[in-house]
Motif scaffolding. Structure first.
Motif, mmCIF file in Angstrom:
data_model
loop_
_atom_site.group_PDB
_atom_site.id
_atom_site.type_symbol
_atom_site.label_atom_id
_atom_site.label_comp_id
_atom_site.label_asym_id
_atom_site.label_seq_id
_atom_site.Cartn_x
_atom_site.Cartn_y
_atom_site.Cartn_z
ATOM 1 N N MET A 1 -23.139 -48.104 -89.900
ATOM 2 C CA MET A 1 -23.031 -48.117 -91.330
ATOM 3 C C MET A 1 -21.879 -46.838 -91.544
ATOM 4 S SD MET A 1 -24.374 -50.620 -92.517
ATOM 5 C CE MET A 1 -24.682 -50.168 -94.294
ATOM 6 N N LEU A 2 -21.537 -46.858 -90.503
ATOM 7 C CA LEU A 2 -19.993 -45.437 -90.966
ATOM 8 C C LEU A 2 -19.605 -46.928 -91.239
ATOM 9 C CD1 LEU A 2 -20.440 -43.421 -87.708
ATOM 10 C CD2 LEU A 2 -21.238 -42.694 -90.177
ATOM 11 N N ASP A 3 -18.209 -45.391 -92.076
ATOM 12 C CA ASP A 3 -17.366 -46.021 -92.872
ATOM 13 C C ASP A 3 -15.775 -46.109 -91.953
ATOM 14 O OD1 ASP A 3 -14.708 -45.264 -94.595
ATOM 15 O OD2 ASP A 3 -16.153 -47.056 -95.743
ATOM 16 N N VAL A 4 -15.982 -47.722 -92.006
ATOM 17 C CA VAL A 4 -14.384 -47.650 -91.614
ATOM 18 C C VAL A 4 -13.202 -48.993 -92.387
ATOM 19 C CG1 VAL A 4 -12.878 -48.622 -89.898
ATOM 20 C CG2 VAL A 4 -15.007 -47.506 -89.193
ATOM 21 N N ILE B 1 -16.064 -52.366 -83.580
ATOM 22 C CA ILE B 1 -15.080 -52.799 -84.487
ATOM 23 C C ILE B 1 -13.575 -54.398 -83.988
ATOM 24 C CG2 ILE B 1 -12.511 -52.417 -85.747
ATOM 25 C CD1 ILE B 1 -14.789 -51.675 -87.353
ATOM 26 N N THR B 2 -13.478 -55.358 -84.374
ATOM 27 C CA THR B 2 -12.885 -56.716 -83.660
ATOM 28 C C THR B 2 -12.484 -57.455 -84.679
ATOM 29 O OG1 THR B 2 -13.320 -58.166 -81.454
ATOM 30 C CG2 THR B 2 -14.697 -57.906 -82.820
ATOM 31 N N THR B 3 -11.150 -57.603 -84.040
ATOM 32 C CA THR B 3 -10.375 -58.872 -85.034
ATOM 33 C C THR B 3 -11.131 -60.298 -84.261
ATOM 34 O OG1 THR B 3 -8.401 -59.002 -83.750
ATOM 35 C CG2 THR B 3 -8.357 -57.752 -86.038
ATOM 36 N N ALA B 4 -12.093 -60.807 -83.759
ATOM 37 C CA ALA B 4 -12.451 -61.640 -82.492
ATOM 38 C C ALA B 4 -12.775 -62.802 -83.502
ATOM 39 C CB ALA B 4 -13.690 -61.549 -81.683
ATOM 40 N N GLN B 5 -11.841 -63.824 -83.624
ATOM 41 C CA GLN B 5 -12.904 -64.899 -84.252
ATOM 42 C C GLN B 5 -13.239 -65.872 -83.962
ATOM 43 O OE1 GLN B 5 -9.093 -67.655 -84.770
ATOM 44 N NE2 GLN B 5 -7.725 -65.853 -83.393
ATOM 45 N N PHE B 6 -14.700 -65.305 -84.337
ATOM 46 C CA PHE B 6 -15.783 -66.021 -83.988
ATOM 47 C C PHE B 6 -16.364 -67.645 -84.051
ATOM 48 C CE2 PHE B 6 -17.723 -61.453 -86.022
ATOM 49 C CZ PHE B 6 -17.949 -60.865 -84.567
ATOM 50 N N GLY B 7 -15.403 -67.842 -84.550
ATOM 51 C CA GLY B 7 -15.812 -69.396 -84.703
ATOM 52 C C GLY B 7 -15.641 -70.280 -83.491
ATOM 53 N N ARG B 8 -14.370 -69.481 -82.953
ATOM 54 C CA ARG B 8 -13.689 -69.574 -82.065
ATOM 55 C C ARG B 8 -14.524 -69.379 -80.646
ATOM 56 N NH1 ARG B 8 -8.626 -73.020 -83.181
ATOM 57 N NH2 ARG B 8 -7.698 -71.393 -84.147
ATOM 58 N N LEU B 9 -15.533 -69.388 -80.700
ATOM 59 C CA LEU B 9 -16.071 -67.921 -79.507
ATOM 60 C C LEU B 9 -17.442 -69.323 -78.943
ATOM 61 C CD1 LEU B 9 -17.667 -66.626 -77.513
ATOM 62 C CD2 LEU B 9 -18.128 -64.904 -78.809
ATOM 63 N N VAL B 10 -18.134 -69.424 -80.651
ATOM 64 C CA VAL B 10 -19.496 -70.656 -80.402
ATOM 65 C C VAL B 10 -18.371 -71.914 -79.968
ATOM 66 C CG1 VAL B 10 -20.588 -71.593 -82.308
ATOM 67 C CG2 VAL B 10 -20.587 -69.343 -82.639
ATOM 68 N N GLU B 11 -17.619 -72.415 -81.012
ATOM 69 C CA GLU B 11 -16.988 -73.956 -80.351
ATOM 70 C C GLU B 11 -16.648 -73.664 -78.590
ATOM 71 O OE1 GLU B 11 -13.999 -74.150 -83.269
ATOM 72 O OE2 GLU B 11 -15.135 -75.110 -84.247
ATOM 73 N N PHE B 12 -16.089 -72.891 -78.211
ATOM 74 C CA PHE B 12 -15.470 -72.045 -77.088
ATOM 75 C C PHE B 12 -17.129 -72.606 -76.015
ATOM 76 C CE2 PHE B 12 -15.473 -70.110 -72.971
ATOM 77 C CZ PHE B 12 -14.078 -70.664 -72.636
ATOM 78 N N ILE C 1 -12.615 -52.636 -80.416
ATOM 79 C CA ILE C 1 -12.993 -51.370 -79.997
ATOM 80 C C ILE C 1 -14.476 -51.030 -80.396
ATOM 81 C CG2 ILE C 1 -12.678 -48.651 -80.663
ATOM 82 C CD1 ILE C 1 -10.156 -49.445 -82.321
ATOM 83 N N ASP C 2 -15.589 -50.330 -78.890
ATOM 84 C CA ASP C 2 -16.240 -49.903 -79.314
ATOM 85 C C ASP C 2 -16.412 -49.008 -79.497
ATOM 86 O OD1 ASP C 2 -19.302 -49.477 -78.539
ATOM 87 O OD2 ASP C 2 -18.184 -48.858 -76.755
ATOM 88 N N VAL C 3 -17.040 -48.458 -80.820
ATOM 89 C CA VAL C 3 -17.118 -47.646 -81.632
ATOM 90 C C VAL C 3 -18.117 -46.414 -80.751
ATOM 91 C CG1 VAL C 3 -17.018 -45.693 -84.098
ATOM 92 C CG2 VAL C 3 -15.887 -48.712 -83.362
ATOM 93 N N GLY C 4 -18.529 -45.429 -79.888
ATOM 94 C CA GLY C 4 -18.897 -44.601 -79.548
ATOM 95 C C GLY C 4 -19.211 -43.618 -79.594
ATOM 96 N N THR C 5 -17.652 -42.586 -79.694
ATOM 97 C CA THR C 5 -17.500 -41.094 -79.977
ATOM 98 C C THR C 5 -16.757 -41.315 -81.051
ATOM 99 O OG1 THR C 5 -15.157 -41.860 -78.317
ATOM 100 C CG2 THR C 5 -17.382 -41.545 -77.324
ATOM 101 N N LEU C 6 -16.183 -40.174 -81.001
ATOM 102 C CA LEU C 6 -15.595 -39.276 -82.653
ATOM 103 C C LEU C 6 -14.107 -40.034 -82.110
ATOM 104 C CD1 LEU C 6 -16.862 -36.074 -82.980
ATOM 105 C CD2 LEU C 6 -16.471 -38.032 -84.669
ATOM 106 N N PRO C 7 -13.232 -39.770 -81.104
ATOM 107 C CA PRO C 7 -12.220 -40.636 -81.489
ATOM 108 C C PRO C 7 -12.270 -42.081 -81.002
ATOM 109 C CG PRO C 7 -12.678 -39.213 -79.058
ATOM 110 C CD PRO C 7 -13.702 -39.251 -79.997
ATOM 111 N N ASP C 8 -12.905 -43.099 -80.631
ATOM 112 C CA ASP C 8 -12.439 -43.929 -80.937
ATOM 113 C C ASP C 8 -13.121 -44.429 -82.616
ATOM 114 O OD1 ASP C 8 -13.460 -44.475 -78.266
ATOM 115 O OD2 ASP C 8 -15.681 -44.494 -77.913
ATOM 116 N N LEU C 9 -13.979 -43.328 -82.656
ATOM 117 C CA LEU C 9 -14.424 -43.883 -84.560
ATOM 118 C C LEU C 9 -13.055 -43.691 -85.288
ATOM 119 C CD1 LEU C 9 -16.195 -44.820 -87.179
ATOM 120 C CD2 LEU C 9 -16.978 -41.863 -87.369
#
Length: 365
Positions: free
Chosen positions: A137-140, A220-231, A321-329
């Protein structure tokens, strides 16, 4: 022309085109704009999943297309075309010279799939930011990480969404409610104790009849989730794991040997590993094998492979991006607020961006 790339230009431009647009296909031409191959997103991703690099993919498509059809085309491809905009080419005979391309827009359709956002973690590495706020729930970029994921699911036709809760779950439920204001149906899986990254699957209702896309709530990702399901569906996998390359630069020379004899010395090679990015698709049959209580997704998958379950890899070519640390955020905020350092794609005006990072050689106009 939209979706046209020269065969003698950077092959990485094909991956860049498919990563940054929702188009189903594109064309490879020679210097005279004559068609050399038509590439479909699904087929290109399947080639990358085989561990083939971009340039070799192009060479295979141009020299041995029958083999590519055997490896990568499936009857599902016809259905795949219907969900995403398709580029049609107009030819000037002879030689199949492309003189014009135009877009065929599909009617929006709902995808037969469910979504699950894992939002129960503590996020302790982020210090005071997550003392009373769950990490998802952190703001990005003006909205929570979890909302970015939910919007992605809805935009890809997945509107039946579950959210797992534990730490400060009320923050999540107060924001999303029943999901109706976000164009979704949102239901919650409430853990009484931390269940790990897969334990909450045992809390799902028995009505799950379609593939389930599972994503960690701190991604945080721009992955096209619909592509993943169809794949996943087209490949016939029971579990699909999204992966991306992670290079490691060795500091020393590496010796290759056979029976004690050195066959090669590689000086400080870059070794590329495929890492798990915590975005999965599970078929309903998998859910019957999830034990109650705490279990992590990698452990669950490792127990299912010996049982004969087919587990495949989906090469993620989009931002992640895996938001695990402050630099990642901070990196995630910069990426989102800067629009991923790319020009906006506008399907209506039939223009396509060119990535600054790869200088993709996709011709536009």
């Amino acid at each position: 022309m939209l979706g046209v790339v020269r065969a003698d230009q950077k092959a990485s431009s094909v991956t860049a085109f498919f990563a940054e647009t929702t188009f189903e296909n594109m064309f490879v031409v020679d210097e005279e704009q004559c068609l050399q191959a038509e590439i479909h997103h699904h087929e290109w991703r399947r080639l990358l999943a085989l561990g083939i690099d971009d340039q070799t993919c192009i060479e295979l498509l141009l020299s041995s297309y029958d083999e590519i059809e055997r490896k990568c085309r499936t009857p599902a491809r016809v259905a795949l075309k219907s969900r995403f905009p398709h580029i049609e080419a107009k030819y000037d005979e002879p030689g199949h010279r492309i003189v014009h391309t135009e877009i065929r827009m599909p009617s929006p359709t709902r995808l037969d799939a469910h979504g699950l956002i894992m939002a129960g973690g503590f996020g302790r590495r982020l210090g005071d930011l997550t003392k009373t706020t769950p990490k998802p729930m952190l703001d990005v970029g003006g909205k929570p990480i979890a909302e970015h994921l939910l919007d992605n699911l809805v935009d890809n036709g997945i509107s039946d969404i579950f959210v797992s809760l534990f730490f400060e779950g009320d923050v999540v439920t107060n924001h999303f409610g029943d999901g109706s204001s976000f164009g979704a149906r949102v239901r919650y899986l409430k853990e009484t104790t931390p269940f790990g990254t897969a334990g909450c699957l045992s809390l799902l209702p028995r009505e799950i009849k379609h593939p389930l896309l599972v994503v960690n709530g701190d991604v945080i990702t721009t992955a096209q989730f619909g592509r993943l399901v169809e794949f996943h569906n087209a490949a016939g996998y029971d579990i699909t794991v999204s992966v991306r390359p992670f290079p490691i630069q060795m500091q020393f020379g590496v010796i290759d040997q056979v029976d004690g004899l050195i066959s090669r010395i590689r000086e400080k090679p870059k070794i590329i590993h495929q890492i798990n990015v915590a975005i999965y698709v599970l078929s309903p049959s998998v859910l019957e094998h999830v034990p109650a209580g705490k279990v992590d997704m990698p452990s669950l998958i490792e127990t299912l492979i010996p049982l004969g379950f087919r587990v495949g890899a989906f090469p993620l070519i989009e931002d992640w991006i895996d938001v695990g640390t402050l630099p990642d955020l901070e990196r995630a905020r910069i990426k989102v607020e800067a629009g991923h350092h790319r020009h906006e794609l506008s399907i209506e005006s039939a223009k396509v961006m060119v990535l600054k990072e790869t200088k993709a050689a996709v011709l536009c106009g």
